[in-house]
Design a protein around this motif. Structure first.
Motif, PDB file in Angstrom:
ATOM      1  N   GLN A  11     -27.094  12.433 -16.790  1.00 45.55           N
ATOM      2  CA  GLN A  11     -26.884  13.866 -16.960  1.00 45.55           C
ATOM      3  C   GLN A  11     -25.469  14.250 -16.561  1.00 45.55           C
ATOM      4  OE1 GLN A  11     -29.155  16.008 -18.418  1.00 45.55           O
ATOM      5  NE2 GLN A  11     -27.334  17.315 -18.473  1.00 45.55           N
ATOM      6  N   ASP A  12     -24.919  13.566 -15.575  1.00 45.68           N
ATOM      7  CA  ASP A  12     -23.536  13.839 -15.167  1.00 45.68           C
ATOM      8  C   ASP A  12     -22.576  13.584 -16.320  1.00 45.68           C
ATOM      9  OD1 ASP A  12     -23.978  14.652 -12.529  1.00 45.68           O
ATOM     10  OD2 ASP A  12     -24.116  12.575 -11.849  1.00 45.68           O
ATOM     11  N   GLN A  13     -22.803  12.530 -17.080  1.00 46.83           N
ATOM     12  CA  GLN A  13     -21.956  12.280 -18.242  1.00 46.83           C
ATOM     13  C   GLN A  13     -22.083  13.398 -19.270  1.00 46.83           C
ATOM     14  OE1 GLN A  13     -23.171   8.157 -19.238  1.00 46.83           O
ATOM     15  NE2 GLN A  13     -20.979   7.774 -19.346  1.00 46.83           N
ATOM     16  N   LEU A  14     -23.298  13.802 -19.546  1.00 45.28           N
ATOM     17  CA  LEU A  14     -23.511  14.866 -20.536  1.00 45.28           C
ATOM     18  C   LEU A  14     -22.889  16.174 -20.083  1.00 45.28           C
ATOM     19  CD1 LEU A  14     -27.216  14.145 -21.534  1.00 45.28           C
ATOM     20  CD2 LEU A  14     -25.157  13.566 -22.816  1.00 45.28           C
ATOM     21  N   ASP A  15     -22.893  16.413 -18.762  1.00 43.12           N
ATOM     22  CA  ASP A  15     -22.332  17.662 -18.235  1.00 43.12           C
ATOM     23  C   ASP A  15     -20.814  17.724 -18.373  1.00 43.12           C
ATOM     24  OD1 ASP A  15     -24.825  18.562 -17.544  1.00 43.12           O
ATOM     25  OD2 ASP A  15     -24.665  17.992 -15.424  1.00 43.12           O
ATOM     26  N   PHE A  16     -20.160  16.577 -18.267  1.00 43.49           N
ATOM     27  CA  PHE A  16     -18.704  16.594 -18.185  1.00 43.49           C
ATOM     28  C   PHE A  16     -17.984  15.977 -19.385  1.00 43.49           C
ATOM     29  CE2 PHE A  16     -20.130  16.822 -13.749  1.00 43.49           C
ATOM     30  CZ  PHE A  16     -19.472  17.974 -13.374  1.00 43.49           C
ATOM     31  N   TYR A  17     -18.727  15.300 -20.268  1.00 45.92           N
ATOM     32  CA  TYR A  17     -18.088  14.645 -21.400  1.00 45.92           C
ATOM     33  C   TYR A  17     -18.828  14.930 -22.699  1.00 45.92           C
ATOM     34  CZ  TYR A  17     -15.738  11.918 -17.796  1.00 45.92           C
ATOM     35  OH  TYR A  17     -14.996  11.551 -16.720  1.00 45.92           O
ATOM     36  N   ASP A  18     -18.068  14.980 -23.779  1.00 45.55           N
ATOM     37  CA  ASP A  18     -18.648  14.930 -25.116  1.00 45.55           C
ATOM     38  C   ASP A  18     -18.649  13.458 -25.518  1.00 45.55           C
ATOM     39  OD1 ASP A  18     -19.021  17.716 -25.510  1.00 45.55           O
ATOM     40  OD2 ASP A  18     -16.884  17.928 -25.906  1.00 45.55           O
ATOM     41  N   ILE A  19     -19.838  12.928 -25.801  1.00 46.70           N
ATOM     42  CA  ILE A  19     -19.982  11.495 -26.040  1.00 46.70           C
ATOM     43  C   ILE A  19     -20.448  11.256 -27.469  1.00 46.70           C
ATOM     44  CG2 ILE A  19     -21.089   9.369 -25.275  1.00 46.70           C
ATOM     45  CD1 ILE A  19     -21.570  10.754 -22.580  1.00 46.70           C
ATOM     46  N   TYR A  20     -19.758  10.364 -28.161  1.00 42.75           N
ATOM     47  CA  TYR A  20     -20.052  10.074 -29.562  1.00 42.75           C
ATOM     48  C   TYR A  20     -20.301   8.572 -29.731  1.00 42.75           C
ATOM     49  CZ  TYR A  20     -17.824  14.644 -30.053  1.00 42.75           C
ATOM     50  OH  TYR A  20     -17.489  15.962 -29.924  1.00 42.75           O
ATOM     51  N   VAL A  21     -21.353   8.241 -30.465  1.00 42.23           N
ATOM     52  CA  VAL A  21     -21.681   6.856 -30.782  1.00 42.23           C
ATOM     53  C   VAL A  21     -21.752   6.709 -32.299  1.00 42.23           C
ATOM     54  CG1 VAL A  21     -23.431   5.044 -30.667  1.00 42.23           C
ATOM     55  CG2 VAL A  21     -22.908   6.414 -28.635  1.00 42.23           C
ATOM     56  N   THR A  22     -21.111   5.685 -32.836  1.00 42.91           N
ATOM     57  CA  THR A  22     -21.147   5.427 -34.278  1.00 42.91           C
ATOM     58  C   THR A  22     -21.495   3.965 -34.510  1.00 42.91           C
ATOM     59  OG1 THR A  22     -19.418   7.085 -34.647  1.00 42.91           O
ATOM     60  CG2 THR A  22     -19.899   5.571 -36.457  1.00 42.91           C
ATOM     61  N   ILE A  23     -22.517   3.724 -35.320  1.00 46.50           N
ATOM     62  CA  ILE A  23     -22.864   2.376 -35.758  1.00 46.50           C
ATOM     63  C   ILE A  23     -22.357   2.216 -37.185  1.00 46.50           C
ATOM     64  CG2 ILE A  23     -24.728   0.736 -36.213  1.00 46.50           C
ATOM     65  CD1 ILE A  23     -26.400   2.151 -34.125  1.00 46.50           C
ATOM     66  N   ILE A  24     -21.457   1.265 -37.390  1.00 47.76           N
ATOM     67  CA  ILE A  24     -20.840   1.066 -38.699  1.00 47.76           C
ATOM     68  C   ILE A  24     -21.207  -0.332 -39.192  1.00 47.76           C
ATOM     69  CG2 ILE A  24     -18.693   1.081 -40.016  1.00 47.76           C
ATOM     70  CD1 ILE A  24     -17.441   2.679 -37.700  1.00 47.76           C
ATOM     71  N   MET A  25     -21.882  -0.388 -40.342  1.00 50.87           N
ATOM     72  CA  MET A  25     -22.318  -1.660 -40.902  1.00 50.87           C
ATOM     73  C   MET A  25     -21.223  -2.304 -41.741  1.00 50.87           C
ATOM     74  SD  MET A  25     -25.176  -1.411 -39.435  1.00 50.87           S
ATOM     75  CE  MET A  25     -25.816  -3.000 -39.973  1.00 50.87           C
TER      76      MET A  25
END
Length: 398
Positions: A49-63
């Motif tokens: 939750q600390d990460q979500l509170d302070f950072y915008d986090i993006y994950v991309t899976i590229i085939m």
């Protein structure tokens, strides 16, 4: 100098069985893939939750075939998945961007929890058979006061690459790139002098040594005892004073040399850079210690460079940029990031003297070292392997 870096705790999980369903005849891999498609590729993030509170986090899976799934994380421990009809190579990118108001919302006394490298990658087929699993996780907790000085460390940015047939993911971290600018004052220094009198035993040059063309990163760093720069990685194998029998010159107890001779002093040999001053040279270890102990050091920005303003007892000052250094991964860093390792975070400046190291005799020389990043802020004079590419700031006795 010690710097905190990411580490990965991976354990490979594989499953073997003697059942007929698991047997794949030679040459029939394509049939197996078609019969057991689709395939699900998943990435578990262990997001706090600390990460979500302070950072915008993006994950991309590229085939490998160009299809992809991209997601901005909104839940703790979120899993990102992608489905494909083929078993193929893929890449996962994980990027976090600090929210603009994050610093203002950190409570000084609160303890914050952050995973250092969250990753759980799994590939399963339509029968839920695991074709690949790799797990890695570690965590760190910091109080608010310490976190405020380490926000750039927790900018987690990395790539995970999977290739069929490999037993582990290829991992590339980008955490040493400075994504978050630490507070730094704009500083002014004594201008106009090639060598500045700081009220010490020697005068200090106003700029780091460089060789034309000055706009090349490669031309601003020198191995100890070398008078020319390298357009390559800095290693023992290409170090001038290293041969089949190890160190070939400056061997205390063998040739009696512990201080650079004039012909091996890059500041003197390239003195045209300092106006042809015949009295310029690298500083001794004691002269570097004098700079540390008798001057006032202020972290700041000068001409868009981060580093330290160093003010002498008489009020005059110079600026030492945090220019980073060049080592075995020189080409990798310059190609990937466009600047040297730990640029704008550390400064590494050679002295003219060998460092007494019982474990690695004659392999280190003293350097003036400072850092202002991660957990530590320090200014010291200690040993550095001689092959490393460090900055040079000349001194003059007149």
């Amino acid at each position: 100098m010690p710097l905190m870096a990411l580490f990965t705790l991976f354990s490979l999980s594989s499953c073997s069985s003697s059942s007929d369903d698991d047997f794949i005849p030679d040459g029939n891999q394509n049939n197996y893939e078609q019969e057991n498609s689709p395939y699900t590729y998943s990435f578990a993030t262990y997001t706090t939750q600390d990460q979500l509170d302070f950072y915008d986090i993006y994950v991309t899976i590229i085939m490998a075939d160009g299809t992809k799934t991209a997601k901005r994380l909104s839940e703790t421990n979120e899993i990102v998945t992608h489905t494909s009809n083929t078993y193929q190579d893929f890449n996962i990118t994980y990027r976090s961007t600090l929210k603009k108001d994050a610093f203002d919302r950190i409570e000084d006394t609160r303890m914050y929890q952050f995973p250092e490298h969250p990753s759980n990658v799994k590939i399963v087929d339509s029968k839920n058979k695991e074709l690949f699993t790799q797990v890695g996780s570690s965590s760190r907790s910091l109080t608010g006061l310490r976190l405020k000085n380490n926000l750039n460390y927790f900018e987690q940015n990395y790539d995970l690459n999977y290739k069929k047939g490999n037993t582990e993911l290829e991992f590339q971290s980008y955490n040493e790139v400075e994504y978050v600018n630490k507070d730094a004052n704009t500083v002014t220094i004594t201008e106009g002098e090639t060598f500045v009198d700081l009220g010490l035993s020697v005068k200090w040059a106003s700029k780091n040594l460089a060789i034309e063309p000055y706009n090349s990163w490669y031309n601003r760093y020198f191995a100890w005892g070398e008078v020319n720069t390298k357009h390559d990685n800095y290693t023992w194998n290409n170090y001038k004073w290293w041969g089949s029998n190890g160190i070939s010159k400056y061997k205390m107890g063998v040739d009696g040399l512990s201080t650079l001779q004039q012909e091996d002093d890059a500041a003197y040999v390239n003195r045209v850079f300092y106006g042809g001053n015949d009295f310029c040279r690298l500083p001794t270890a004691n002269e570097a210690r004098e700079l540390v102990e008798k001057c006032t050091w202020t972290w700041g920005v000068y001409n868009e460079e981060k580093g330290y303003k160093v003010e002498g007892p008489n009020g005059n000052s110079i600026f030492l940029p945090a220019a980073g250094n060049l080592e075995v991964n020189t080409n990798h860093y310059l190609e990937l990031y466009g600047f040297p390792r730990r640029y704008r975070q550390i400064g590494s400046y050679w002295t003219s003297e060998l460092c007494e190291n019982v474990r690695y005799p004659n392999q280190e020389a003293y350097h003036l070292c400072f850092q202002n990043n991660d957990i530590n802020t320090e200014i010291t004079v200690n040993g550095q392997p001689r092959y490393a590419g460090c900055s040079i700031r000349a001194v003059s006795t007149r």
